[in-house]
Design an enzyme around this catalytic site. Sequence first.
Site, mmCIF file in Angstrom:
data_model
loop_
_atom_site.group_PDB
_atom_site.id
_atom_site.type_symbol
_atom_site.label_atom_id
_atom_site.label_comp_id
_atom_site.label_asym_id
_atom_site.label_seq_id
_atom_site.Cartn_x
_atom_site.Cartn_y
_atom_site.Cartn_z
ATOM 1 N N PHE A 1 41.138 -110.630 -8.444
ATOM 2 C CA PHE A 1 41.744 -110.094 -9.678
ATOM 3 C C PHE A 1 40.864 -110.290 -10.903
ATOM 4 O O PHE A 1 41.356 -110.576 -11.977
ATOM 5 C CB PHE A 1 43.142 -110.700 -9.895
ATOM 6 C CG PHE A 1 44.202 -109.945 -9.146
ATOM 7 C CD1 PHE A 1 45.016 -109.041 -9.813
ATOM 8 C CD2 PHE A 1 44.351 -110.085 -7.784
ATOM 9 C CE1 PHE A 1 45.972 -108.299 -9.136
ATOM 10 C CE2 PHE A 1 45.289 -109.356 -7.084
ATOM 11 C CZ PHE A 1 46.114 -108.462 -7.755
ATOM 12 N N CYS B 1 55.642 -103.208 -10.262
ATOM 13 C CA CYS B 1 55.917 -104.644 -10.427
ATOM 14 C C CYS B 1 55.327 -105.268 -11.694
ATOM 15 O O CYS B 1 56.073 -105.776 -12.531
ATOM 16 C CB CYS B 1 55.429 -105.405 -9.203
ATOM 17 S SG CYS B 1 56.415 -104.995 -7.744
HETATM 18 P P1 NAD Z 1 62.247 -99.049 -4.246
HETATM 19 O O1 NAD Z 1 62.736 -98.352 -5.449
HETATM 20 O O2 NAD Z 1 61.100 -98.505 -3.473
HETATM 21 O O3 NAD Z 1 63.469 -99.171 -3.194
HETATM 22 C C1 NAD Z 1 64.745 -99.553 -3.545
HETATM 23 C C2 NAD Z 1 65.729 -98.897 -2.557
HETATM 24 O O4 NAD Z 1 67.036 -99.441 -2.787
HETATM 25 C C3 NAD Z 1 65.854 -97.392 -2.727
HETATM 26 O O5 NAD Z 1 65.630 -96.756 -1.473
HETATM 27 C C4 NAD Z 1 67.291 -97.191 -3.194
HETATM 28 O O6 NAD Z 1 67.866 -95.986 -2.724
HETATM 29 C C5 NAD Z 1 67.961 -98.401 -2.608
HETATM 30 N N1 NAD Z 1 69.220 -98.756 -3.265
HETATM 31 C C6 NAD Z 1 69.473 -98.879 -4.595
HETATM 32 N N2 NAD Z 1 70.755 -99.217 -4.794
HETATM 33 C C7 NAD Z 1 71.332 -99.308 -3.568
HETATM 34 C C8 NAD Z 1 72.639 -99.617 -3.113
HETATM 35 N N3 NAD Z 1 73.622 -99.878 -3.986
HETATM 36 N N4 NAD Z 1 72.870 -99.637 -1.787
HETATM 37 C C9 NAD Z 1 71.887 -99.346 -0.919
HETATM 38 N N5 NAD Z 1 70.632 -99.040 -1.275
HETATM 39 C C10 NAD Z 1 70.350 -99.027 -2.595
HETATM 40 O O7 NAD Z 1 61.971 -100.543 -4.687
HETATM 41 P P2 NAD Z 1 60.877 -101.561 -4.104
HETATM 42 O O8 NAD Z 1 59.521 -101.230 -4.620
HETATM 43 O O9 NAD Z 1 61.071 -101.695 -2.636
HETATM 44 O O10 NAD Z 1 61.330 -102.899 -4.830
HETATM 45 C C11 NAD Z 1 62.514 -103.584 -4.476
HETATM 46 C C12 NAD Z 1 62.500 -104.946 -5.149
HETATM 47 O O11 NAD Z 1 61.424 -105.734 -4.621
HETATM 48 C C13 NAD Z 1 62.293 -104.924 -6.656
HETATM 49 O O12 NAD Z 1 63.023 -105.961 -7.248
HETATM 50 C C14 NAD Z 1 60.804 -105.190 -6.808
HETATM 51 O O13 NAD Z 1 60.486 -105.783 -8.036
HETATM 52 C C15 NAD Z 1 60.561 -106.168 -5.685
HETATM 53 N N6 NAD Z 1 59.192 -106.201 -5.170
HETATM 54 C C16 NAD Z 1 58.501 -105.044 -5.027
HETATM 55 C C17 NAD Z 1 57.201 -105.077 -4.514
HETATM 56 C C18 NAD Z 1 56.396 -103.804 -4.344
HETATM 57 O O14 NAD Z 1 55.201 -103.919 -4.112
HETATM 58 N N7 NAD Z 1 57.001 -102.629 -4.453
HETATM 59 C C19 NAD Z 1 56.636 -106.299 -4.135
HETATM 60 C C20 NAD Z 1 57.385 -107.457 -4.267
HETATM 61 C C21 NAD Z 1 58.670 -107.393 -4.784
#
Ligand code: NAD
Length: 432
Positions: free
Chosen positions: A250, A261
């Site tokens: 980084f 994120c």
């Molecule tokens: P994303 O938006 O790709 O996926 C979220 C999913 O949740 C969507 O498919 C949505 O339809 C579903 N969803 C929302 N409300 C719902 C409900 N009531 N019932 C069922 N499904 C529901 O999000 P993401 O990137 O996977 O991130 C998820 C979490 O993980 C966040 O808090 C993020 O900060 C954290 N995170 C993300 C990453 C990354 O690299 N993307 C890494 C570490 C942590």
Amino acid sequence: MKIAVVGTGYVGLVAGACLAENGNDVICVDKDAAKVRALQRGRIPIYEPGLEEMVRRNRAEKRLAFTTDLPKGVRSSQIVFIAVGTPTGEDGSADLRHVLEVARQIGKSMNGYKVVVDKSTVPVGTSEKVRAVIQKETSHPFSVVSNPEFLKQGAAIEDFMKPDRVVIGAEDQRAGQIMKELYAPFTRTGAPIMMMDCASAELCKYAANAMLATRISFMNEVANVCELVGADVDQVRRGVASDRRIGAAFLFPGVGYGGSCFPKDVKAMMKFASAKSYEFEILRAVENVNERQKVRLVAKMKQHFGSLAGKRIGIWGLAFKPKTDDMREAPVVPLIQALLDAGASVAAFDPEAMKIARGIFGNRVDFKEKSYEVLAGADALVLVTEWNEFREPDWTRIKKLMKTPVVFDGRNIYNPDHLRGLGFTYHAMGRR
Ligand code: NAD
């Protein structure tokens, strides 16, 4: 073990597939019916290396299933992961609407003891809120655990299967023990499972992302100073990175951080600190530097061309980083907007993010199907995302296609001497 994962996005789908890969029975739940239908047919809605094969394999073995039926998922599982989005709310704090809604539905669907695991990135105190919401809906026993996820998009499978560490915030022994057993197969290589209280686990995730964002903004500022004082950031970086207290990761300057994120987690951390009357001043600066950095290449282009009106700019790379199709908070978005505002026309290509990019820019950008097509008649090539396929291009062919051979290298991946030797004008980030 029998597991439900609620939310099948970048985190939930990877977690579900990897947990199934290690022999668990996993049911992935999402409220997005179209996404679930696609997954049931074996189609993966996101690009993540290795994910499609892993999902296919585990579906075939009947260890991985997809549904919109949350109660069914909860009732058939002992462990229920919450992996839904926690986007930036209107005031900058993390919006917990989805997390708490899922918690409520879990509470309503309980049929016995469950471990409810929060994998979404959530501010300190959320596990208490989740506990309270579930408690209101059920008299069945349950535990709430905080288990933040540290995977990187683009290497998510590898990161989940072989984590640097697993952080588990658990307030009771029963849940702690179940989580340790669940993660034992992922930590055979000796990665630690770190048990702690929920508040500390929740904060670990924000502190890690804020630290990484800080390194990026710090190095971007070092690069900017290099340009002013006549130093070369590559040499400075090597000199700094070899210090074992600092390390090499980084420390690459570029066009600013993006993704789903870092921007949101930096904002949320400032917000929950200020709610306790603490101004997290470093993070304010980290964010400001990042905003400035996103359009720094445009300033360089204006300096080079005088005016950008009527110029045609070819862009390589749209995703916020390589090996993903994700364009959430991608630095290329404000960069392209600034080019369009300055009267330039933009042609662009990305190996995976074109569909999403088309949704953002429509026909305001000339999207091409092949990388070299963006170069036809271009006044400049701008490298934004360092996909491998952009690393060793055919410069002779490029020079023939372009109107003027000018390269703006937003990631410092090209050899300046080589390009200048071939007759290109080469601009980069903090390099001589
Ligand atoms: P994303 O938006 O790709 O996926 C979220 C999913 O949740 C969507 O498919 C949505 O339809 C579903 N969803 C929302 N409300 C719902 C409900 N009531 N019932 C069922 N499904 C529901 O999000 P993401 O990137 O996977 O991130 C998820 C979490 O993980 C966040 O808090 C993020 O900060 C954290 N995170 C993300 C990453 C990354 O690299 N993307 C890494 C570490 C942590």
